[in-house]
Write a protein that holds these residues in place. Structure first.
Motif, PDB file in Angstrom:
ATOM      1  N   PRO A   2      35.980  29.502  39.364  1.00 20.26           N
ATOM      2  CA  PRO A   2      34.816  29.404  38.480  1.00 20.26           C
ATOM      3  C   PRO A   2      33.754  30.481  38.667  1.00 20.26           C
ATOM      4  O   PRO A   2      32.856  30.596  37.831  1.00 20.26           O
ATOM      5  N   VAL A   3      33.836  31.266  39.734  1.00 17.32           N
ATOM      6  CA  VAL A   3      32.789  32.259  40.016  1.00 17.32           C
ATOM      7  C   VAL A   3      33.180  33.606  39.418  1.00 17.32           C
ATOM      8  O   VAL A   3      34.182  34.213  39.812  1.00 17.32           O
ATOM      9  N   GLU A   4      32.391  34.090  38.472  1.00 16.58           N
ATOM     10  CA  GLU A   4      32.737  35.309  37.738  1.00 16.58           C
ATOM     11  C   GLU A   4      32.901  36.538  38.637  1.00 16.58           C
ATOM     12  O   GLU A   4      33.863  37.294  38.463  1.00 16.58           O
ATOM     13  N   PRO A   5      32.011  36.808  39.598  1.00 17.09           N
ATOM     14  CA  PRO A   5      32.228  37.981  40.463  1.00 17.09           C
ATOM     15  C   PRO A   5      33.555  37.916  41.224  1.00 17.09           C
ATOM     16  O   PRO A   5      34.172  38.948  41.491  1.00 17.09           O
ATOM     17  N   TYR A   6      34.003  36.714  41.561  1.00 17.57           N
ATOM     18  CA  TYR A   6      35.293  36.574  42.234  1.00 17.57           C
ATOM     19  C   TYR A   6      36.434  36.826  41.253  1.00 17.57           C
ATOM     20  O   TYR A   6      37.431  37.460  41.591  1.00 17.57           O
ATOM     21  N   ARG A   7      36.270  36.303  40.037  1.00 13.59           N
ATOM     22  CA  ARG A   7      37.317  36.524  39.026  1.00 13.59           C
ATOM     23  C   ARG A   7      37.462  38.004  38.724  1.00 13.59           C
ATOM     24  O   ARG A   7      38.562  38.485  38.433  1.00 13.59           O
ATOM     25  N   LYS A   8      36.355  38.741  38.768  1.00 11.51           N
ATOM     26  CA  LYS A   8      36.410  40.178  38.521  1.00 11.51           C
ATOM     27  C   LYS A   8      37.348  40.854  39.512  1.00 11.51           C
ATOM     28  O   LYS A   8      38.137  41.740  39.137  1.00 11.51           O
ATOM     29  N   GLN A   9      37.277  40.436  40.773  1.00  8.40           N
ATOM     30  CA  GLN A   9      38.165  40.998  41.783  1.00  8.40           C
ATOM     31  C   GLN A   9      39.577  40.429  41.651  1.00  8.40           C
ATOM     32  O   GLN A   9      40.566  41.136  41.835  1.00  8.40           O
ATOM     33  N   LEU A  10      39.654  39.158  41.325  1.00 13.20           N
ATOM     34  CA  LEU A  10      40.952  38.490  41.170  1.00 13.20           C
ATOM     35  C   LEU A  10      41.785  39.145  40.074  1.00 13.20           C
ATOM     36  O   LEU A  10      43.012  39.261  40.189  1.00 13.20           O
ATOM     37  N   ARG A  11      41.098  39.603  39.020  1.00 15.01           N
ATOM     38  CA  ARG A  11      41.822  40.241  37.912  1.00 15.01           C
ATOM     39  C   ARG A  11      42.499  41.535  38.346  1.00 15.01           C
ATOM     40  O   ARG A  11      43.462  41.978  37.713  1.00 15.01           O
ATOM     41  N   LYS A  12      42.018  42.161  39.403  1.00 11.70           N
ATOM     42  CA  LYS A  12      42.661  43.379  39.906  1.00 11.70           C
ATOM     43  C   LYS A  12      44.074  43.076  40.404  1.00 11.70           C
ATOM     44  O   LYS A  12      44.940  43.956  40.414  1.00 11.70           O
ATOM     45  N   ILE A  13      44.290  41.846  40.795  1.00 15.16           N
ATOM     46  CA  ILE A  13      45.603  41.413  41.280  1.00 15.16           C
ATOM     47  C   ILE A  13      46.450  40.833  40.163  1.00 15.16           C
ATOM     48  O   ILE A  13      47.662  41.043  40.113  1.00 15.16           O
TER      49      ILE A  13
END
Length: 261
Positions: A86-97
């Motif tokens: 749910p945390v957008e800054p984390y999803r931003k990094q997660l999308r790199k994977i």
């Protein structure tokens, strides 16, 4: 010294830069095998033995994708990974994977036992004086004083029972949601009984006892990872289990772990 370095890096790089550095450092260290002898990452290596290439895996609290990256190494195009973050800054990094991979679905909401358009997620108040982000400690926050004092993120909340009701297959669940598991996992009871997945859960103290009792009632046995082997939690003292992930295994899926006992 480590805290000072983290505080300096966080202040210098900012949130996105700091999270990106953490993710890159982990991925490089993991792939190089530098973390194999670190008990903190024991499950990150062991989970590869449990997940099969055609599994449907649910990663609840995907964070920066430490486990997601491992799951994607094992899953083929016939498998699928669902990441809940749910945390957008984390999803931003997660999308790199995850970006560009057709067998990944990313859910941008938190799970709970009700539907809400807006919630706060934040760090526990005890860490407010550190001066840097403890990125693994974000949870649903209801304390107004903590919301005012700490780094918080806005998101929405979805009933876990409704999210997983349409699923036709779930083989493995990893859940790390900083104490909120006592709300989310019981809400998923129907899905657990229907699909009989292996459930890897980070839980501790009173929550640990609660979750062991909950899973016992629905026919799942708890196991702890000890020196590369799975040991029934019923044979271990609670203080040894506390602070590490627990694997809950339904009797229908026990064959998956037999060679690791």
């Amino acid at each position: 010294m480590t805290k000072l370095l983290k505080r300096t890096l966080f202040n210098f790089l900012g949130l996105d830069g700091y999270l990106s550095l953490l993710q890159k450092t982990y991925l490089l260290s993991y792939k190089a095998g530098f973390l194999k002898n670190n008990p903190i990452y024991a499950w990150h290596y062991f989970v590869k033995k449990l997940v099969r290439e055609d599994d449907t895996v649910v990663d609840i609290g995907a964070n920066l994708g430490y486990f997601a990256s491992v799951f994607l190494e094992k899953l083929s195009s016939s498998g699928h990974l669902y990441c809940v973050e749910p945390v957008e800054p984390y999803r931003k990094q997660l999308r790199k994977i995850t970006d560009g991979k057709k067998n990944v679905t990313l859910f941008s909401f938190a799970l709970g036992n009700e539907n809400k358009e807006s919630i706060h997620l934040g760090m526990p108040a005890a860490f407010s004086d550190l001066g840097y982000l403890r990125h693994g400690l974000v949870t649903v926050e209801t304390d107004e004083r903590a919301i005012a004092q700490n780094i918080t993120f806005n998101s929405s909340l979805k009933k876990a029972s409704e999210v997983f009701a349409p699923f036709t297959k779930i083989d493995y669940i990893k859940c790390d949601i900083e104490g909120y598991e006592t709300v989310v996992i019981p809400e998923m009871k129907d899905a657990l009984l229907k699909h009989k997945p292996l459930v890897q859960l980070e839980t501790w103290h009173d929550n640990l006892a609660f979750m062991i009792n909950f899973f016992k009632e629905i026919g799942f046995e708890p196991f702890n990872l000890v020196n590369g082997k799975l040991v029934s939690c019923y044979t271990l003292p609670m203080d040894q289990i506390n602070g590490s992930d627990v694997l809950f295994v339904p009797k229908e899926k026990r064959e998956r772990i037999e060679r690791f006992l």
